[in-house]
Design a protein around this motif. Structure first.
Motif, PDB file in Angstrom:
ATOM      1  N   LYS A  74       1.384  -1.354  -2.701  1.00  0.00           N
ATOM      2  CA  LYS A  74       1.579  -2.620  -3.495  1.00  0.00           C
ATOM      3  C   LYS A  74       1.281  -2.170  -4.854  1.00  0.00           C
ATOM      4  N   ALA A  75       0.185  -1.449  -5.083  1.00  0.00           N
ATOM      5  CA  ALA A  75      -0.492  -1.116  -6.336  1.00  0.00           C
ATOM      6  C   ALA A  75       0.364  -0.227  -7.218  1.00  0.00           C
ATOM      7  N   HIS A  76       1.045   0.690  -6.565  1.00  0.00           N
ATOM      8  CA  HIS A  76       1.874   1.674  -7.025  1.00  0.00           C
ATOM      9  C   HIS A  76       3.301   0.841  -7.565  1.00  0.00           C
ATOM     10  N   SER A  77       3.530  -0.024  -6.616  1.00  0.00           N
ATOM     11  CA  SER A  77       5.125  -0.965  -6.974  1.00  0.00           C
ATOM     12  C   SER A  77       4.894  -1.611  -8.199  1.00  0.00           C
ATOM     13  N   LYS A  78       3.600  -2.427  -8.082  1.00  0.00           N
ATOM     14  CA  LYS A  78       3.421  -3.366  -9.435  1.00  0.00           C
ATOM     15  C   LYS A  78       2.924  -2.206 -10.682  1.00  0.00           C
ATOM     16  N   GLN A  79       2.737  -1.050 -10.630  1.00  0.00           N
ATOM     17  CA  GLN A  79       2.148  -0.282 -11.707  1.00  0.00           C
ATOM     18  C   GLN A  79       0.893  -0.956 -11.976  1.00  0.00           C
ATOM     19  N   HIS A  80       0.035  -1.165 -11.032  1.00  0.00           N
ATOM     20  CA  HIS A  80      -1.338  -1.930 -11.282  1.00  0.00           C
ATOM     21  C   HIS A  80      -2.161  -1.060 -12.066  1.00  0.00           C
ATOM     22  N   GLN A  81      -2.819  -1.690 -13.105  1.00  0.00           N
ATOM     23  CA  GLN A  81      -3.826  -0.940 -13.943  1.00  0.00           C
ATOM     24  C   GLN A  81      -5.283  -0.411 -13.038  1.00  0.00           C
TER      25      GLN A  81
ATOM     26  N   ALA B 229      -5.086  -5.588  -4.763  1.00  0.00           N
ATOM     27  CA  ALA B 229      -3.689  -5.161  -4.832  1.00  0.00           C
ATOM     28  C   ALA B 229      -2.680  -6.176  -5.206  1.00  0.00           C
ATOM     29  N   PHE B 230      -2.911  -7.277  -4.661  1.00  0.00           N
ATOM     30  CA  PHE B 230      -1.849  -8.388  -4.403  1.00  0.00           C
ATOM     31  C   PHE B 230      -2.505  -9.745  -5.445  1.00  0.00           C
TER      32      PHE B 230
ATOM     33  N   ASP C  33      -2.968 -10.854  -9.058  1.00  0.00           N
ATOM     34  CA  ASP C  33      -2.762 -10.473 -10.582  1.00  0.00           C
ATOM     35  C   ASP C  33      -3.764 -11.062 -11.110  1.00  0.00           C
TER      36      ASP C  33
ATOM     37  N   LYS D 197      -3.485 -13.051 -14.710  1.00  0.00           N
ATOM     38  CA  LYS D 197      -3.216 -14.566 -14.323  1.00  0.00           C
ATOM     39  C   LYS D 197      -4.027 -15.251 -13.745  1.00  0.00           C
TER      40      LYS D 197
END
Length: 120
Positions: A46-53, A79-80, A82, A85
């Motif tokens: 999930k972190a890779h798909s969202k390009q998480h910082q 990971a889930f 944000d 936000k």
């Protein structure tokens, strides 16, 4: 059939049934292990798909989660959710609460002033 007699014992079918049962058992263990691995890697994917910082943090928490499972829950949350936000939402709630408190304080001080003027 008596309790002492066992079906398939002493025949070639006995070996075949043991092999089939072993294949099913090993297949089940492998499938459970693979499913556990995929579930455990969910925060990293999930972190890779969202390009998480915080990919490094999430990866570390996921690996530590193999030992201490509560840490894996933190990785899922990181990971889930944000964070930006979420902080903006908390800030807006805080500001809204502060405005409500200050208006309440203003109203109570106005009542106090009116009561003091009335008694004077």
């Amino acid at each position: 059939m008596s309790l002492v007699s066992m079906p398939f014992v002493g025949s070639g079918q006995d070996v075949g049934l043991h092999i089939a049962a072993s294949v099913v058992m090993i297949g089940s263990i492998v499938a459970l292990g693979y499913g556990f691995w995929k579930l455990h890697e969910l925060p990293i994917n999930k972190a890779h798909s969202k390009q998480h910082q915080q990919i490094g943090l999430i990866t570390a928490l996921t690996w530590i989660g193999f030992v201490w499972h509560w840490v894996w829950v933190l990785a899922v949350i990181c990971a889930f959710v944000d964070a930006e936000k979420a902080l903006i939402k908390v800030r807006d709630i805080w500001r809204q609460h502060s405005v409500t408190d200050s208006s309440t304080v203003d109203k109570s001080s106005a009542k106090t002033t009116q009561e003091e003027n009335h008694h004077a």
